[in-house]
Structure formats: C-alpha cells, structure tokens
Design an enzyme around this catalytic site. Sequence first.
Site, PDB file in Angstrom:
ATOM      1  N   CYS A   1     -15.635   0.215   5.837  1.00 37.95           N
ATOM      2  CA  CYS A   1     -14.643  -0.815   6.177  1.00 37.95           C
ATOM      3  C   CYS A   1     -13.928  -0.535   7.502  1.00 37.95           C
ATOM      4  CB  CYS A   1     -13.650  -0.994   5.030  1.00 37.95           C
ATOM      5  SG  CYS A   1     -12.571   0.425   4.721  1.00 37.95           S
TER       6      CYS A   1
ATOM      7  N   HIS B   1      -8.495   0.146   2.171  1.00 38.20           N
ATOM      8  CA  HIS B   1      -9.527  -0.816   2.572  1.00 38.20           C
ATOM      9  C   HIS B   1      -8.950  -1.707   3.662  1.00 38.20           C
ATOM     10  CE1 HIS B   1     -13.268  -3.017   2.129  1.00 38.20           C
ATOM     11  NE2 HIS B   1     -12.566  -4.145   2.204  1.00 38.20           N
TER      12      HIS B   1
ATOM     13  N   HIS C   1     -15.429  -8.251   6.213  1.00 37.76           N
ATOM     14  CA  HIS C   1     -15.237  -6.832   5.905  1.00 37.76           C
ATOM     15  C   HIS C   1     -16.524  -6.246   5.371  1.00 37.76           C
ATOM     16  CE1 HIS C   1     -14.471  -7.219   1.315  1.00 37.76           C
ATOM     17  NE2 HIS C   1     -14.981  -8.349   1.736  1.00 37.76           N
TER      18      HIS C   1
END
Length: 342
Positions: free
Chosen positions: A258, A306, A318
């Site tokens: 990520c 994240h 993402h």
Amino acid sequence: MVSHRRSTQPGRGRGVRVTVLSAAAATAAATLTGAPASADPKDTREGAKAAVDRLYGEAEQATERYNEAGERVDRLRGEADRAQDATARGQERVNLMRNELGAMAGAQYRSGAIDPALALLLSSDPDTYLERAAVLDRVGARQAMTLDRLRQAQRKVAQTRAEATRALAGLERDRAALTRHKRTVEAKLRQARQLLNSLPPEERADFDRASRSGRDGAPDLSGVAPGSPRAMAAVAAVHQALGKPYVWGANGPSGFDCSGLMQWAYAQAGVTLPRTSQAQRYAGRMVSLSQAQPGDLVAYRADASHIGMYVGNGQVIHAPYPGAPVRYDPVGMMPVSSVTRI
C-alpha cells in the site's frame, strides 16, 4: 461484512463436498477465532472471513514495520559508509602529517642543531646566523602547527571510527529486526491463505469481491481534476498501476504494497515520500475527508497501517492485500484516520 448466499444447484455429490469444506472452514475458524466447532455454519464462515480480514490487517501492520526497518537499514548503511570513508581520509591525512614531521626531525638531525647562543658566539658572520635563526624559528613554528593539526586529525579519526562502529552495530540490529518482521508477515499471510483455502471456492470468490467493499470496473471519474500539477501527475501514475499485483515490501514498478504504491506514484511526479504509511500521513498538510481532492493520501485505521490515494467521486486507488491487485475502492471501505495533501 456482506452475507453470502449458498448455491442452490442440485447434486448430492456437490452438497457433500460443500459440507466437508464448510466443516473444514468451521474447524479452521474455531482454531483462529475461538468459536466452537459446533457453531452455526454461517456464523462460522463469517467468523472465518473476519479472521482472514484481521490476519491481512495484521500482516499489513507487520509489512509497514518491515518497510520502516528497511528504511533504517538503508540510512544506517549510508551513515556507516560515509563514516568509514571519512575515517580512511582522516587516516591518510594523519599519515601525511607524520611523514612531514619525520622529514623535519631528520633535517634537524642532519644539520647538527646546537644551542643558539653558542652558535652566535662561534659565528664569524652574525648576520648570516640571524637569518638562519629566523628560518629555524619558522621551521619550529611550522612543526608545532603540524603537531597540533596531527592531534586534531587523530581525534577526528577516532570520532569517525566510533561513528562507523555505532552505525554498523545499528545496521546489524535493524537487519535482525527486518528478518523478524519478514517472518511475522509470512506467518500471518500463511495463516490467512490456509483459512481462505478451507472455504468453498464460491465463498473464496465472494470474500475477494466483498472484502473491503471491492468493486468491479472503473468508477465514473469524469470531470474530476486534481488540485495541483504534482497531484495530477501522481494520479496519472497511480492509474497506470491498476491491476498490478500486491507484493508486500514492494514499491514498484511491477508490484506494490500500500505505501509502496503511494511512494512510487508521487516519485513519478518528482516528489519523494517516506516509505511507510505512518510517515506518509505526515508528509503534507492534513485536511478533512470532506475536503479531499484527487492526489490526497487517505490513511486507514488508527495506526495508519493502510493507505490509498483519493482519485475523486468518493473513490481511492490502493494495493489492498495479497491476491487482490491494485484497484478502485470506496474511500469509506475502512475507518479513515487522516487525509493528507502533498
């Protein structure tokens, strides 16, 4: 969590297979979630899916710690290399000054230097003597300066050598931490894969579609414009990464985790971001979610483990988790902890 319907296709053999697989899922879920193996199969399957999502989240947290340790290893390796180079250069200067002092001492010895007052009494040409004495004074002053520089250089060499030693020791510690975090990530991912594999195939597919509200196809982003030229370049780059695989610890161009995706996308815009999602959230100015513009970084969970990039109309791009490629998802797929404008 989205509920999943059982298939109603007839066939006893298939029903037995699903029952066996569901029993395996129940056993695996019970092991990881503490639920009794005799619990309702639907609840157990939902528990298994929740456990998979939790394991992916924990793996993501460990991945960010791995990335952070890797960043420190790179920094310490640079510090150690610079300190070692400085030590070598300093030692070379020390050796040159020692040679210079040795040459001075040899010259004085060969000239048979005697007491200056006695040399004046014996001299038949006082003017010549005084000229020579002045030269000797200058030589003595130069020798004293060289000695002083030598002492300073030796202290500097000792200091840089100590810095190199500390950097190398830190490097070894962080290499060990890197290995620990890697093992943690691999263990979490292994558990998640085992649990997913225990589910019937149709439920595995449903999990991938439902987890984090994943969606098929591209959302309507017509008329959406980033807020700055660098944000525009980063958004253009992140769109190029759609469909690339999630690879933990990777920052492109063929695979991403990520934060690696965010770092790579902004690097294409000429902007250097830190490696971890926790550091990236502080790499610019924080704004509210209601003010989000394309190119803003959206961090998730309280620990910012994240991160994704807002691309407009309530969507982010993402790298979700292993097995799920870089994709679009709703910005509210998980609890948002911050929005950062670079």
